[in-house]
Design a protein around this motif. Structure first.
Motif, PDB file in Angstrom:
ATOM      1  N   ALA A 181       0.835  -1.206   0.000  1.00 21.44           N
ATOM      2  CA  ALA A 181       0.000   0.000   0.000  1.00 21.44           C
ATOM      3  C   ALA A 181       0.867   1.252   0.000  1.00 21.44           C
ATOM      4  O   ALA A 181       0.556   2.235  -0.686  1.00 21.44           O
ATOM      5  CB  ALA A 181      -0.932  -0.008   1.204  1.00 21.44           C
ATOM      6  N   ALA A 182       1.968   1.229   0.756  1.00 22.67           N
ATOM      7  CA  ALA A 182       2.895   2.365   0.749  1.00 22.67           C
ATOM      8  C   ALA A 182       3.499   2.555  -0.644  1.00 22.67           C
ATOM      9  O   ALA A 182       3.619   3.687  -1.128  1.00 22.67           O
ATOM     10  CB  ALA A 182       3.997   2.162   1.793  1.00 22.67           C
ATOM     11  N   LEU A 183       3.851   1.460  -1.293  1.00 21.84           N
ATOM     12  CA  LEU A 183       4.360   1.543  -2.663  1.00 21.84           C
ATOM     13  C   LEU A 183       3.301   2.115  -3.592  1.00 21.84           C
ATOM     14  O   LEU A 183       3.596   2.943  -4.458  1.00 21.84           O
ATOM     15  CB  LEU A 183       4.806   0.164  -3.158  1.00 21.84           C
ATOM     16  CG  LEU A 183       5.250   0.093  -4.610  1.00 21.84           C
ATOM     17  CD1 LEU A 183       6.549   0.857  -4.821  1.00 21.84           C
ATOM     18  CD2 LEU A 183       5.391  -1.338  -5.051  1.00 21.84           C
ATOM     19  N   GLY A 184       2.043   1.698  -3.404  1.00 20.08           N
ATOM     20  CA  GLY A 184       0.957   2.222  -4.227  1.00 20.08           C
ATOM     21  C   GLY A 184       0.784   3.721  -4.053  1.00 20.08           C
ATOM     22  O   GLY A 184       0.555   4.449  -5.021  1.00 20.08           O
ATOM     23  N   ILE A 185       0.905   4.197  -2.815  1.00 20.80           N
ATOM     24  CA  ILE A 185       0.800   5.647  -2.577  1.00 20.80           C
ATOM     25  C   ILE A 185       1.943   6.380  -3.250  1.00 20.80           C
ATOM     26  O   ILE A 185       1.741   7.424  -3.881  1.00 20.80           O
ATOM     27  CB  ILE A 185       0.744   5.936  -1.067  1.00 20.80           C
ATOM     28  CG1 ILE A 185      -0.561   5.399  -0.478  1.00 20.80           C
ATOM     29  CG2 ILE A 185       0.863   7.425  -0.800  1.00 20.80           C
ATOM     30  CD1 ILE A 185      -0.605   5.422   1.034  1.00 20.80           C
ATOM     31  N   LEU A 186       3.158   5.839  -3.155  1.00 23.12           N
ATOM     32  CA  LEU A 186       4.308   6.488  -3.801  1.00 23.12           C
ATOM     33  C   LEU A 186       4.154   6.521  -5.321  1.00 23.12           C
ATOM     34  O   LEU A 186       4.415   7.553  -5.955  1.00 23.12           O
ATOM     35  CB  LEU A 186       5.600   5.768  -3.423  1.00 23.12           C
ATOM     36  CG  LEU A 186       6.104   5.988  -2.017  1.00 23.12           C
ATOM     37  CD1 LEU A 186       7.286   5.085  -1.729  1.00 23.12           C
ATOM     38  CD2 LEU A 186       6.476   7.443  -1.805  1.00 23.12           C
ATOM     39  N   VAL A 187       3.732   5.421  -5.897  1.00 21.76           N
ATOM     40  CA  VAL A 187       3.517   5.380  -7.352  1.00 21.76           C
ATOM     41  C   VAL A 187       2.410   6.355  -7.729  1.00 21.76           C
ATOM     42  O   VAL A 187       2.510   7.081  -8.723  1.00 21.76           O
ATOM     43  CB  VAL A 187       3.197   3.939  -7.814  1.00 21.76           C
ATOM     44  CG1 VAL A 187       2.713   3.914  -9.246  1.00 21.76           C
ATOM     45  CG2 VAL A 187       4.407   3.051  -7.663  1.00 21.76           C
ATOM     46  N   GLY A 188       1.349   6.394  -6.913  1.00 20.63           N
ATOM     47  CA  GLY A 188       0.235   7.304  -7.184  1.00 20.63           C
ATOM     48  C   GLY A 188       0.649   8.764  -7.126  1.00 20.63           C
ATOM     49  O   GLY A 188       0.236   9.567  -7.967  1.00 20.63           O
ATOM     50  N   VAL A 189       1.468   9.123  -6.148  1.00 18.84           N
ATOM     51  CA  VAL A 189       1.946  10.508  -6.055  1.00 18.84           C
ATOM     52  C   VAL A 189       2.803  10.851  -7.268  1.00 18.84           C
ATOM     53  O   VAL A 189       2.668  11.930  -7.860  1.00 18.84           O
ATOM     54  CB  VAL A 189       2.723  10.731  -4.739  1.00 18.84           C
ATOM     55  CG1 VAL A 189       3.480  12.049  -4.758  1.00 18.84           C
ATOM     56  CG2 VAL A 189       1.781  10.694  -3.548  1.00 18.84           C
ATOM     57  N   GLY A 190       3.661   9.919  -7.668  1.00 16.98           N
ATOM     58  CA  GLY A 190       4.480  10.161  -8.852  1.00 16.98           C
ATOM     59  C   GLY A 190       3.651  10.340 -10.109  1.00 16.98           C
ATOM     60  O   GLY A 190       3.908  11.240 -10.918  1.00 16.98           O
ATOM     61  N   LEU A 191       2.635   9.497 -10.292  1.00 19.10           N
ATOM     62  CA  LEU A 191       1.772   9.633 -11.464  1.00 19.10           C
ATOM     63  C   LEU A 191       0.924  10.896 -11.392  1.00 19.10           C
ATOM     64  O   LEU A 191       0.663  11.535 -12.404  1.00 19.10           O
ATOM     65  CB  LEU A 191       0.868   8.403 -11.591  1.00 19.10           C
ATOM     66  CG  LEU A 191       1.557   7.099 -11.982  1.00 19.10           C
ATOM     67  CD1 LEU A 191       0.595   5.934 -11.862  1.00 19.10           C
ATOM     68  CD2 LEU A 191       2.129   7.190 -13.377  1.00 19.10           C
ATOM     69  N   PHE A 192       0.487  11.243 -10.185  1.00 25.89           N
ATOM     70  CA  PHE A 192      -0.334  12.439  -9.993  1.00 25.89           C
ATOM     71  C   PHE A 192       0.420  13.705 -10.394  1.00 25.89           C
ATOM     72  O   PHE A 192      -0.167  14.649 -10.911  1.00 25.89           O
ATOM     73  CB  PHE A 192      -0.773  12.525  -8.526  1.00 25.89           C
ATOM     74  CG  PHE A 192      -1.815  13.553  -8.261  1.00 25.89           C
ATOM     75  CD1 PHE A 192      -3.154  13.264  -8.453  1.00 25.89           C
ATOM     76  CD2 PHE A 192      -1.472  14.813  -7.813  1.00 25.89           C
ATOM     77  CE1 PHE A 192      -4.131  14.208  -8.208  1.00 25.89           C
ATOM     78  CE2 PHE A 192      -2.443  15.773  -7.559  1.00 25.89           C
ATOM     79  CZ  PHE A 192      -3.772  15.469  -7.764  1.00 25.89           C
ATOM     80  N   LEU A 193       1.724  13.719 -10.171  1.00 27.82           N
ATOM     81  CA  LEU A 193       2.520  14.901 -10.495  1.00 27.82           C
ATOM     82  C   LEU A 193       2.678  15.119 -12.002  1.00 27.82           C
ATOM     83  O   LEU A 193       2.856  16.244 -12.445  1.00 27.82           O
ATOM     84  CB  LEU A 193       3.902  14.806  -9.854  1.00 27.82           C
ATOM     85  CG  LEU A 193       3.925  14.839  -8.333  1.00 27.82           C
ATOM     86  CD1 LEU A 193       5.339  14.628  -7.828  1.00 27.82           C
ATOM     87  CD2 LEU A 193       3.363  16.137  -7.823  1.00 27.82           C
TER      88      LEU A 193
END
Length: 178
Positions: A92-104
């Motif tokens: 889940a932490a990895l998913g949040i990090l990937v999501g933040v990167g894609l969101f940017l």
């Protein structure tokens, strides 16, 4: 040694084995990252369903269900389709990090809403796992990411603040979950 007993192997399997293969074989790494985030989000959604609606969903969806006698729903930690709550928390932490990167980098408002929903699912999945390692891994990773992404530092700091506010709201609504 059974693989089930070695959570370090499972934790390292994704970045060591699958990330280089994804980078080599993908035409567009962003598309691949969207699929990774979607898979992690679905696992967190399964953990949410396991926690609130249908505790037996893991046994229905699993090929080889895990007998969780030491942890799990008996003490308020959920595993989703993983074999240990820490694996769910770290994914889940990895998913949040990937999501933040894609969101940017994605400017489409519809995709940003979907990414926000997926990151919210991952944050709730990390909380349901009861994994402190998810928080210990996520916050420093976001801080380091904010130092390298100077133009997006405010967005990343907002993500950290949003996680803190979600945790506070969840603690207020359902203190037993935390």
């Amino acid at each position: 040694i059974r693989v089930r007993d070695v959570t370090g192997v499972q934790t390292c399997a994704l970045p060591i084995l699958f990330a280089p293969l994804a980078a080599i074989h993908a035409k567009d790494i962003r598309v691949n990252s969207h699929f990774i985030l979607a898979g992690i989000s679905m696992n967190c959604l399964i953990a949410m369903i396991q926690a609130w609606v249908f505790p037996g969903i893991v046994n229905v969806l699993s090929i080889n269900p895990v007998e969780d006698t030491d942890y799990g729903s008996s003490i308020g930690r959920f595993i989703g389709l993983t074999s240990h709550p820490n694996v769910l928390g770290l994914s889940a932490a990895l998913g949040i990090l990937v999501g933040v990167g894609l969101f940017l980098f994605d400017k489409n408002p519809t995709i940003r809403w979907i990414l926000g929903l997926e990151m919210s699912l991952c944050a709730i999945g990390a909380l349901l796992s009861g994994s402190r390692t998810a928080l210990v891994a996520l916050v420093p990773a976001l801080l380091v990411f904010s130092f390298y992404e100077r133009r997006n530092r405010v967005v990343i700091l907002r993500a950290i603040l949003t996680l803190a506010l979600m945790g506070g709201a969840l603690y207020y609504v359902a203190p037993n979950v935390l």
